[in-house]
Write a protein that holds these residues in place. Structure first.
Motif, PDB file in Angstrom:
ATOM      1  N   GLY A  98      43.108  29.349  44.165  1.00 10.13           N
ATOM      2  CA  GLY A  98      44.304  30.074  44.614  1.00 10.13           C
ATOM      3  C   GLY A  98      44.844  31.012  43.548  1.00 10.13           C
ATOM      4  N   PRO A  99      45.129  30.504  42.315  1.00  4.59           N
ATOM      5  CA  PRO A  99      45.582  31.403  41.254  1.00  4.59           C
ATOM      6  C   PRO A  99      44.607  32.536  40.975  1.00  4.59           C
ATOM      7  CG  PRO A  99      45.929  29.141  40.601  1.00  4.59           C
ATOM      8  CD  PRO A  99      45.198  29.098  41.897  1.00  4.59           C
ATOM      9  N   PHE A 100      43.291  32.242  41.089  1.00  4.93           N
ATOM     10  CA  PHE A 100      42.307  33.292  40.830  1.00  4.93           C
ATOM     11  C   PHE A 100      42.441  34.426  41.839  1.00  4.93           C
ATOM     12  CE2 PHE A 100      38.137  35.189  41.590  1.00  4.93           C
ATOM     13  CZ  PHE A 100      37.865  35.657  40.328  1.00  4.93           C
ATOM     14  N   ILE A 101      42.626  34.050  43.122  1.00  4.33           N
ATOM     15  CA  ILE A 101      42.765  35.078  44.155  1.00  4.33           C
ATOM     16  C   ILE A 101      44.020  35.909  43.894  1.00  4.33           C
ATOM     17  CG2 ILE A 101      43.202  35.417  46.620  1.00  4.33           C
ATOM     18  CD1 ILE A 101      41.380  32.988  47.111  1.00  4.33           C
ATOM     19  N   VAL A 102      45.133  35.239  43.536  1.00  2.18           N
ATOM     20  CA  VAL A 102      46.378  35.969  43.271  1.00  2.18           C
ATOM     21  C   VAL A 102      46.186  36.939  42.107  1.00  2.18           C
ATOM     22  CG1 VAL A 102      48.755  35.709  42.499  1.00  2.18           C
ATOM     23  CG2 VAL A 102      47.840  34.158  44.194  1.00  2.18           C
ATOM     24  N   CYS A 103      45.541  36.448  41.022  1.00  2.17           N
ATOM     25  CA  CYS A 103      45.328  37.314  39.853  1.00  2.17           C
ATOM     26  C   CYS A 103      44.442  38.496  40.204  1.00  2.17           C
ATOM     27  CB  CYS A 103      44.696  36.516  38.714  1.00  2.17           C
ATOM     28  SG  CYS A 103      45.826  35.400  37.911  1.00  2.17           S
ATOM     29  N   ALA A 104      43.364  38.239  40.956  1.00  6.96           N
ATOM     30  CA  ALA A 104      42.453  39.324  41.303  1.00  6.96           C
ATOM     31  C   ALA A 104      43.163  40.357  42.163  1.00  6.96           C
ATOM     32  CB  ALA A 104      41.239  38.761  42.043  1.00  6.96           C
ATOM     33  N   MET A 109      45.612  45.755  42.574  1.00  8.95           N
ATOM     34  CA  MET A 109      46.758  46.612  42.863  1.00  8.95           C
ATOM     35  C   MET A 109      47.151  47.423  41.635  1.00  8.95           C
ATOM     36  SD  MET A 109      49.359  44.690  45.419  1.00  8.95           S
ATOM     37  CE  MET A 109      49.244  43.024  44.822  1.00  8.95           C
ATOM     38  N   LEU A 110      47.082  46.794  40.446  1.00  4.93           N
ATOM     39  CA  LEU A 110      47.425  47.533  39.222  1.00  4.93           C
ATOM     40  C   LEU A 110      46.427  48.656  38.972  1.00  4.93           C
ATOM     41  CD1 LEU A 110      48.532  44.704  36.795  1.00  4.93           C
ATOM     42  CD2 LEU A 110      49.921  46.547  37.691  1.00  4.93           C
ATOM     43  N   LEU A 111      45.131  48.359  39.179  1.00  2.00           N
ATOM     44  CA  LEU A 111      44.115  49.395  39.005  1.00  2.00           C
ATOM     45  C   LEU A 111      44.365  50.550  39.959  1.00  2.00           C
ATOM     46  CD1 LEU A 111      40.772  47.467  38.512  1.00  2.00           C
ATOM     47  CD2 LEU A 111      41.977  48.876  36.876  1.00  2.00           C
ATOM     48  N   TYR A 112      44.745  50.212  41.202  1.00  2.00           N
ATOM     49  CA  TYR A 112      45.034  51.250  42.186  1.00  2.00           C
ATOM     50  C   TYR A 112      46.228  52.086  41.743  1.00  2.00           C
ATOM     51  CZ  TYR A 112      46.306  53.359  46.619  1.00  2.00           C
ATOM     52  OH  TYR A 112      46.634  54.256  47.591  1.00  2.00           O
TER      53      TYR A 112
END
Lengths: 210, 150
Positions: A98-104, A109-112
């Protein structure tokens, strides 16, 4: 991005090297279980990112990161680490999905969002063309201080800085209210072990503070 | 003798701590012309004390710089900063309006220089005092760093 700002291939290579070190350190921090190593590696992370800030000409930010991130917070985390166990508990294999999905998702979004950022050092960017340019133009007449960062922080926006100083003071006050002053350990140490912790060269009075 | 196996650490720290303190004051008083300022200087000063506490023991450091001193220093720093604002108001200006400190017109710089130097001293006191107080509060809960922790 313009070569005049980035300084050509050499600087770009150093950029890539520093960011690669940051990446490796971050992965190592995420995988380690020993808290002491994690605290030390977070200090390394701060130091490398300070070097990177210097490279992109954010000297004041880099200085602050080196002093606060690498120096101060490492020492405070070291003190906090001593209050707890030395190693984190081992985790179940799939508990971090779960945390991994949130971080990814946040990373994507930041890259975008970086697509919309102006290039580094762009004179037409909002930060350089608006009020920042005005400060650079009127600073010398207004204050006579050569460092514009100082005159903005201490003179034009001294209300902000007063608030920041009050925040630092309040943070100290809050920690003291929660944890106490730490003076009890001084009295305890003196009462319990007056001899064993005497360092060579330090003069001490036995029975002091009991 | 106990403590001898950290001799290199102690000798190097003894050489480094005065340099760190001098560097903190260098940063403090060159804030107008170079990178950094009172916030960074305060942190560097606090780190010098913390290094002393980590290497030579918390008790020795608390005896040299007592906790009541650091927490008073922090409060005095905020008062110095706020006092400059009151000074400007007493001279007929707005709060923290440095031009009013010596009653200068536009283009006069003495009040700006004096105001900035004084508030930076206030920030140095507040930051170094608060950070040292935080460290004392955290580190004061355990006796010492044991040798097996290194």
């Amino acid at each position: 991005m313009t070569d005049a700002v980035l300084g050509g291939t050499g600087t770009a290579l150093i950029n890539i090297l520093l960011l690669a070190i940051l990446f490796v350190v971050a992965i190592a921090i995420a995988r380690l279980r020993s808290l002491f190593a994690i605290v030390m590696l977070s200090g390394v992370y701060s130091l490398v990112s300070a070097a990177w800030y210097i490279l992109v000409d954010a000297v004041d930010v880099g200085f602050t990161e080196a002093a606060v991130g690498a120096g101060m917070s490492t020492a405070v985390l070291l003190g906090a680490m001593l209050l707890t166990a030395r190693t984190a508990k081992p985790e179940k294999p799939f508990s971090r999905i779960g945390p991994f999905i949130v971080c990814a998702a946040a990373g994507i979004m930041l890259l975008y969002a970086t697509i919309d950022l102006p290039p580094l050092g762009d004179p037409a960017s909002p930060a350089n063309s608006g009020v920042g340019l005005t400060y650079l133009q009127v600073n010398w007449y207004d204050t006579g201080v050569p460092n514009v960062v100082t005159s903005v922080l201490a003179s034009y926006r001294s209300f902000d800085t007063l608030g920041e100083t009050a925040v630092v003071f309040t943070a100290g006050l809050a920690v003291v209210l929660l944890l106490g002053f730490g003076e009890r350990s001084l009295a305890d140490t003196l009462r319990r072990a007056p001899k064993s912790e005497t360092l060579p060269g330090t003069v001490r009075k036995d029975g002091d503070g009991t | 003798m106990k403590g001898d196996h950290h001799m290199i650490l102690r000798v190097i720290a003894k050489c480094l701590i005065p340099l760190i303190v001098i560097y903190a004051f260098y940063v403090q008083f060159h804030g107008e012309v170079g990178a950094g300022g009172a916030f960074q200087a305060g942190v560097v000063l606090a780190v010098a004390l913390i290094l002393n506490a980590l290497v030579f023991g918390l008790t020795a450091t608390m005896r040299a710089v007592p906790p009541w001193f650091t927490r008073s220093l922090s409060a005095v720093g905020v008062m110095v900063y706020a006092g400059v604002g009151v000074w400007a108001m007493l001279k007929g200006g707005h709060y923290l309006e440095y031009q009013a400190l010596f009653g200068e017109g536009p283009g006069g710089h003495d009040g700006q220089h004096a105001g900035i130097i004084i508030i930076e001293v206030g920030v140095l006191f507040a930051v170094s005092g608060a950070l040292t107080t935080i460290f004392y509060a955290l580190a004061g809960r355990v006796a010492e760093i044991r040798d097996e922790d290194w």
